[in-house]
Design an enzyme around this catalytic site. Structure first.
Site, mmCIF file in Angstrom:
data_model
loop_
_atom_site.group_PDB
_atom_site.id
_atom_site.type_symbol
_atom_site.label_atom_id
_atom_site.label_comp_id
_atom_site.label_asym_id
_atom_site.label_seq_id
_atom_site.Cartn_x
_atom_site.Cartn_y
_atom_site.Cartn_z
ATOM 1 N N LYS A 109 -32.559 -52.596 -96.012
ATOM 2 C CA LYS A 109 -32.122 -51.303 -95.471
ATOM 3 C C LYS A 109 -30.712 -50.919 -95.890
ATOM 4 C CE LYS A 109 -32.631 -50.400 -91.051
ATOM 5 N NZ LYS A 109 -33.308 -49.119 -90.709
ATOM 6 N N HIS A 697 -47.507 -60.909 -93.837
ATOM 7 C CA HIS A 697 -47.098 -59.993 -94.907
ATOM 8 C C HIS A 697 -47.712 -60.350 -96.242
ATOM 9 C CE1 HIS A 697 -44.085 -59.812 -91.713
ATOM 10 N NE2 HIS A 697 -44.131 -58.514 -91.959
#
Ligand code: GLN
Ligand code: ZN
Length: 758
Positions: A109, A697
């Site tokens: 991020k 994931h």
């Protein structure tokens, strides 16, 4: 005299043209030449939009085919070894997305935005080498179109600070390899034109930095600003104040500072220093990362405040940050309520605002032409209307939130858990999942058709119920103990609730780049929030009716709902979050009345909301915890409250997590063994914990043995009475072929462990 400025412009295109051509190229449906043509067209269009709006400082090199941090790595020749053999676009996209042989570079991020950048991998072994072509070409491209741009660069200190050190290379040593490449770059840039303006982004200065990082600033900017007298350097920060760096930068020969006065109000404290420095100030006053129409009179006041200290002639009016973080244009929003639309402004509309704000600031009201006066008048009216509109201001909600709410549940955890254990009768190492099951093409299709009115409510519901039936019977067959309904009715864990809450809006085209070609369309909170009717009760009670086991209710928490939405700017975030919390507490009450005994309140984005500056953390934690507790306050003592968080670093926030007072928390730990769990033990964390025992994931199916080992490790840290067994996160992105055997193995592993413990 009027000077205005845009830090950067979105590149994805008003109809996501860049996304579409990239994805088509990756799927081998078009050539790279097609990509370049679209890129060229977009750049041209975006420059012209800015020019037509009357923007003085327009950027080049704010465009990127994937990400600017990746571009910077390429510019420096910082290519990880595994990609060294590749060239051009193959190299570029392999670094971004991986290829058959090599994994992609990591992505993370960008500060506290929802944009993700590619994390550079640096090593002292590497030799860096300048590749300036993109930067130089983009400048020339604009110039050919008659537009003289400022050139945007990511600064060397931010680049270094956000990179990953492959060999734990020493900062100073690495820096002494990178800085000379920037010097070389500036020499090349200097040749481009008689005079050049260079915006060097150093957003890392907006964080709390150690002295080591701060000590790099003076030598770096002395060096860079001395490369050539025909380059004016603007060092730009955003998202917070950067007062420590400002002090240092003022003693370097840079030309200007770019500061964010909206998210970094404390930058006002630096004005006195700037005043005596003969530097220009690029004043970020028009919000670059939200969707609300600027209040031009208010912005003018802010500028006048700044102008009390810094001479007007030294001020340049700017967006607070790159407009990359706003959606593109309102032009395609033809389904929005006209009242609401009138309160909004996306990137393209913000250009006109910046232009108008600067006109007003640098001239007297009488100097505005008719068109400008009308625009100002409209802006004033829209803001007035927003202040009073009944669509936004709901007295009943305000009264209730102010005076009439429960702040926390009854009973202490120690007492509650005893009641729960005897009422719910779950075993030690109880098995469960995080909520969602695979979102199959059929499920998505059904939701879409229902939304488009091509199937009836009955058909849609029958569809969803059939899916829930399958989920329930699978969980029963495989022996999971606490069940979930699978969330087939949810497109997204925030949007689903947003759609049912009053005060929430949805755009058609409010796309914001998240990473590469990916865009998200966050819902927006425009008004006071209330819940017209139950949101999840029917689905959960249906699922519960299909089993004798316990069905876990599933909600998204207030802080996550807030953090994944555009939030109104006329109220404190904490107030908005509190209203959501109150609405959720009603939902919990209803679920409980309908016989649901365990309710999970997901706070996946709890950590994402953390402020950049330590100084502000306490206050964030205070209201975030307060609102989680308000949301669950209606839960009876024997109703068990779970929460789930997606990330794994809990060291700094363990106390805060405990303060949330959930009975059970499930977290992501599968990729880090039991290391992360040690903090729970060290801290003496008392509530129950479900550390994910396998990584969802990846499509890999974990073996029984592998999961058993993982559980054994967990048991070294926490006692069995305190542990739950579940996957890392929701399973919606996986396929049934992966999910089924994985969960069968998980249950089997627990069986083996329990036997051993007997
Ligand atoms: N309950 C949600 C799900 O399972 C949680 C998702 C998340 O943590 N991001 O999908
Ligand atoms: Zn998660």
């Amino acid at each position: 005299m009027s000077k205005n400025y845009v830090v950067g412009f979105p590149r994805i295109g008003e109809q996501r043209e860049l996304k579409k051509v990239l994805e088509s190229f990756w799927a081998n449906n078009c050539s790279f030449k097609d990509v370049k043509n679209v890129a060229k067209e977009l750049k041209k269009r975006h420059w012209n939009y800015q020019k037509d709006a009357g923007i003085d400082f327009i950027s080049s090199n704010d465009f990127s085919l994937y990400d600017n941090m990746l571009d910077t790595a390429i510019m420096l020749g910082a290519i990880p070894k595994r990609f060294k053999e590749l060239k051009d676009e193959e190299l570029y996209f392999s670094m971004a997305r991986g290829n058959k042989h090599s994994v992609a570079m990591e992505m993370t991020k960008w500060f506290n935005t929802n944009y993700h950048y590619i994390v550079a991998e640096l090593s002292l072994d590497d030799t860096y080498e300048l590749n300036a072509s993109k930067i130089l070409n983009e400048y020339k491209e604009a110039k050919e179109l008659g537009i003289k741009t400022k050139i945007n660069l990511i600064g060397p200190i931010t680049f270094l600070g956000l990179s990953k050190r492959v060999d734990r290379g020493d900062t100073n040593e690495l820096f002494s390899k990178i800085l000379p490449i920037y010097e070389e770059l500036l020499k090349e840039i200097a040749k481009l034109d008689e005079n050049i303006t260079l915006q060097i982004d150093e957003p890392i200065f907006a964080k709390d930095n150690d002295t080591k990082l701060l000590s790099l600033i003076k030598p770096a900017y002395d060096t860079l600003a001395n490369v050539s007298s025909n380059i004016n350097i603007i060092v730009t920060t955003y998202f917070e104040h950067s007062n420590e760096a400002t002090k240092i930068l003022l003693n370097t020969p840079i030309w200007a500072l770019g500061l964010d006065f909206l998210y970094g109000e404390q930058n006002l404290e630096s004005l006195k220093l700037i005043q005596g420095s003969s530097k220009k100030l690029v004043a970020g006053v028009v919000d670059g990362r939200n969707i609300w129409k600027n209040n031009i009179l208010k912005t003018n006041e802010l500028l006048e405040t700044i102008a009390k200290t810094v001479d007007k002639k030294d001020i340049i009016v700017s967006s607070s940050c790159s407009l990359l973080h706003s959606p593109f244009t309102l032009e395609y929003e033809d389904k929005l309520d006209v009242n609401i639309k009138n309160w909004l402004s996306y990137a393209k509309e913000k250009l006109d605002e910046i232009s108008l704000v600067s006109k007003l600031f640098f001239n007297s009201l009488d100097d505005l032409n008719e068109e400008e006066t009308t625009a100002l008048d409209k802006n004033f009216k829209a803001n007035q209307d927003r202040k009073t509109s009944a669509l936004i201001h709901d007295k009943v909600v305000q009264e209730r939130v102010l005076n009439n709410i429960k702040l926390q549940r009854d009973g202490k955890y120690e007492d509650r858990i005893k009641l729960q254990k005897s009422a719910l009768k779950y075993k030690d190492l109880a098995t469960t999942t995080i909520g969602s099951f695979p979102q199959t093409p059929e499920v998505r299709q059904a939701r879409k058709e229902f939304k488009n009115n091509t199937i009836s409510k009955e058909v849609y519901e029958a569809n969803m119920k059939a899916y829930i039936d399958d989920c329930v019977s699978f969980q029963e067959e495989c022996g999971i103990e606490i069940l979930v309904h699978g969330e087939p009715e949810r497109n997204d864990m925030v949007e689903y609730f947003g759609e049912q809450l009053k005060g929430y809006g949805f755009s058609q085209n409010g796309w914001v780049q998240s990473y590469g070609s990916r865009c998200v369309k966050p819902p927006f909170i425009y008004g006071d929030i209330s819940r017209p009717k139950p949101m999840t009760v029917d689905w959960i009670t249906y699922a519960q009716s299909k089993t004798d086991k316990i069905m876990k209710g599933m909600l998204t928490g207030p802080v996550t709902i807030l953090n994944w939405s555009f939030v109104r700017d006329d109220k404190e975030r904490s107030e908005v979050s509190k209203q959501i919390a109150v609405a959720l507490s009603d939902e919990i009450d209803d679920l409980q009345k309908a016989g649901i005994k365990i309710i999970q309140v997901d706070e996946a984005a709890f950590k994402e909301g953390y402020p950049l500056r330590a100084q502000k953390i306490k206050s964030y934690e205070k209201w975030a915890v307060r609102d989680f507790k308000i949301a669950v306050s209606s839960a009876k003592e024997k109703t068990q409250i779970h929460t789930h968080m997606c990330y794994s670093e809990f060291n700094d926030i363990i106390q805060t997590i405990e303060d949330m007072d959930a009975d059970v928390i499930s977290i992501e730990t599968a990729r880090s063994g039991n290391e992360l769990l040690k903090i729970f033990k060290k801290y003496g964390y008392k509530q129950e914990v479900g550390p994910g025992v396998y990584d969802i994931h990846s499509p890999r199916i974990p073996s029984v043995n592998e999961i058993k080992k993982q559980i054994d490790m967990l048991l070294e840290v926490l006692p069995k009475e305190q542990l739950w067994i579940n996957p890392d996160c929701g399973l919606k992105t996986r396929r049934w072929e992966e999910v089924k055997p994985s969960l069968v193995n998980m249950v089997e592993a627990v069986k083996l462990v329990r036997e051993e413990l007997k």
